[in-house]
Design a protein around this motif. Structure first.
Motif, mmCIF file in Angstrom:
data_model
loop_
_atom_site.group_PDB
_atom_site.id
_atom_site.type_symbol
_atom_site.label_atom_id
_atom_site.label_comp_id
_atom_site.label_asym_id
_atom_site.label_seq_id
_atom_site.Cartn_x
_atom_site.Cartn_y
_atom_site.Cartn_z
ATOM 1 N N MET A 259 0.844 -1.168 0.000
ATOM 2 C CA MET A 259 0.000 0.000 0.000
ATOM 3 C C MET A 259 0.893 1.235 0.000
ATOM 4 N N LYS A 260 0.580 2.174 -0.900
ATOM 5 C CA LYS A 260 1.371 3.392 -1.036
ATOM 6 C C LYS A 260 0.670 4.540 -0.317
ATOM 7 N N ILE A 261 1.374 5.108 0.664
ATOM 8 C CA ILE A 261 0.856 6.213 1.465
ATOM 9 C C ILE A 261 1.568 7.481 1.017
ATOM 10 N N LEU A 262 0.795 8.498 0.632
ATOM 11 C CA LEU A 262 1.364 9.776 0.226
ATOM 12 C C LEU A 262 1.169 10.781 1.354
ATOM 13 N N LEU B 212 -0.201 21.678 -18.709
ATOM 14 C CA LEU B 212 0.457 21.402 -17.430
ATOM 15 C C LEU B 212 1.965 21.339 -17.590
ATOM 16 N N ASN B 213 2.678 21.921 -16.623
ATOM 17 C CA ASN B 213 4.128 21.765 -16.620
ATOM 18 C C ASN B 213 4.470 20.373 -16.073
ATOM 19 N N GLU B 214 5.718 19.995 -16.153
ATOM 20 C CA GLU B 214 6.133 18.646 -15.747
ATOM 21 C C GLU B 214 5.927 18.401 -14.254
ATOM 22 N N ASP B 215 6.144 19.417 -13.425
ATOM 23 C CA ASP B 215 5.953 19.248 -11.984
ATOM 24 C C ASP B 215 4.493 18.972 -11.646
ATOM 25 N N MET B 216 3.586 19.675 -12.308
ATOM 26 C CA MET B 216 2.159 19.457 -12.018
ATOM 27 C C MET B 216 1.712 18.083 -12.519
ATOM 28 N N LYS B 217 2.256 17.630 -13.635
ATOM 29 C CA LYS B 217 1.958 16.279 -14.127
ATOM 30 C C LYS B 217 2.448 15.236 -13.110
ATOM 31 N N LYS B 218 3.640 15.467 -12.575
ATOM 32 C CA LYS B 218 4.204 14.549 -11.576
ATOM 33 C C LYS B 218 3.356 14.547 -10.309
ATOM 34 N N MET B 219 2.945 15.742 -9.857
ATOM 35 C CA MET B 219 2.135 15.836 -8.645
ATOM 36 C C MET B 219 0.818 15.079 -8.819
ATOM 37 N N ILE B 220 0.149 15.298 -9.925
ATOM 38 C CA ILE B 220 -1.119 14.613 -10.196
ATOM 39 C C ILE B 220 -0.902 13.102 -10.214
ATOM 40 N N GLN B 221 0.150 12.654 -10.874
ATOM 41 C CA GLN B 221 0.440 11.227 -10.937
ATOM 42 C C GLN B 221 0.671 10.641 -9.545
ATOM 43 N N GLN B 222 1.386 11.362 -8.695
ATOM 44 C CA GLN B 222 1.624 10.880 -7.335
ATOM 45 C C GLN B 222 0.311 10.728 -6.572
ATOM 46 N N PHE B 223 -0.578 11.698 -6.713
ATOM 47 C CA PHE B 223 -1.895 11.592 -6.078
ATOM 48 C C PHE B 223 -2.658 10.388 -6.625
ATOM 49 N N GLU C 8 -1.558 7.609 -8.000
ATOM 50 C CA GLU C 8 -0.941 6.315 -7.685
ATOM 51 C C GLU C 8 -1.013 5.954 -6.209
ATOM 52 N N ALA C 9 -1.292 6.919 -5.367
ATOM 53 C CA ALA C 9 -1.341 6.653 -3.924
ATOM 54 C C ALA C 9 -2.615 5.894 -3.564
ATOM 55 N N THR D 288 -10.021 10.773 -8.087
ATOM 56 C CA THR D 288 -8.638 10.468 -7.703
ATOM 57 C C THR D 288 -8.528 9.890 -6.297
ATOM 58 N N MET D 289 -9.243 10.468 -5.354
ATOM 59 C CA MET D 289 -9.113 10.065 -3.955
ATOM 60 C C MET D 289 -10.302 9.236 -3.475
ATOM 61 N N ARG D 290 -11.161 8.847 -4.389
ATOM 62 C CA ARG D 290 -12.398 8.163 -4.018
ATOM 63 C C ARG D 290 -12.111 6.853 -3.281
ATOM 64 N N TYR D 291 -12.734 6.720 -2.134
ATOM 65 C CA TYR D 291 -12.663 5.537 -1.282
ATOM 66 C C TYR D 291 -11.248 5.234 -0.794
ATOM 67 N N LYS D 292 -10.409 6.249 -0.772
ATOM 68 C CA LYS D 292 -9.052 6.098 -0.261
ATOM 69 C C LYS D 292 -8.965 6.791 1.102
ATOM 70 N N PRO D 293 -8.290 6.175 2.073
ATOM 71 C CA PRO D 293 -8.165 6.770 3.404
ATOM 72 C C PRO D 293 -7.372 8.079 3.388
ATOM 73 N N VAL D 294 -7.833 9.020 4.202
ATOM 74 C CA VAL D 294 -7.151 10.302 4.368
ATOM 75 C C VAL D 294 -7.214 10.694 5.838
ATOM 76 N N SER D 295 -6.071 11.080 6.374
ATOM 77 C CA SER D 295 -6.029 11.707 7.696
ATOM 78 C C SER D 295 -5.458 13.107 7.529
ATOM 79 N N ILE D 296 -5.798 13.967 8.476
ATOM 80 C CA ILE D 296 -5.429 15.373 8.395
ATOM 81 C C ILE D 296 -4.628 15.776 9.627
ATOM 82 N N VAL D 297 -3.550 16.519 9.384
ATOM 83 C CA VAL D 297 -2.821 17.194 10.457
ATOM 84 C C VAL D 297 -2.679 18.652 10.039
#
Length: 184
Positions: free
Chosen positions: A1-4, A53-64, A66-67, A96-105
């Protein structure tokens, strides 16, 4: 499991310090998780305006995308989440985040700013239909020493509890179907 772990600010060190502590507590509970830290200050951000999108934003979206789960860390500035965090959410597809766990700090300069989590961040995550854990941890600048180490034992206990609940949500989410029945 990948946690971002998402450090949702361009400034300061406290949110990153909180995330590192949470990562330690999660690893103590389940060392098999692949934990990745995303620091917004490491990206060249652009505003959602329809431009390519610039490359950084593409990478950020991909990380979200894939998590499998997220810990979102945010400072509270001017009684609100940072614009860069809201902007990042605006780049994401609603599923993107549907049914995926999220905690907040979160961290702020006044004790009343904890309400920003309830009034701003939770509704955004609800829109994404994320599995938001019921406990979040809000810290105040007085909970840190001059080197941004958490010195308040109650905060450590709440972070351990957050990690425990988050880990249970992660395990539960493994059996949830990721396909959606609706088209929204």
């Amino acid at each position: 499991m990948k946690i971002l772990l998402v450090d949702g600010t361009m400034f300061g060190l406290k949110t990153g310090a909180i995330l590192k502590q949470v990562a330690q507590y999660i690893q103590e509970l389940n060392a098999s998780y692949d934990i990745e830290l995303m620091c917004f200050k490491d990206y060249q951000h652009q505003i959602v305006d329809g431009s390519p999108l610039n490359e950084d934003m593409k990478k950020m979206i991909q990380q979200f995308e894939e998590a499998d789960a997220y810990i979102i860390a945010t400072p509270i500035f001017q009684a609100s989440i940072p614009g860069v965090l809201k902007n990042a959410f605006d780049f994401l597809h609603p599923k993107t985040m549907r049914y995926k766990p999220v905690s907040i700090v979160a961290n702020g300069g006044t004790y009343q700013h904890h309400l920003v989590v309830e009034n701003q961040l939770k509704p955004i995550l609800d829109y994404f239909r994320a599995l938001v854990t019921p406990n979040y941890v809000y810290t105040h600048t007085s909970h840190f020493d001059d080197n941004n180490n958490i010195v308040d034992e109650d905060v450590h206990q709440r972070l351990r509890e957050l990690a425990r609940v988050f880990e249970q949500y992660c395990e539960m989410s493994k059996t949830l179907p990721k396909e959606t029945l609706d088209q929204h």
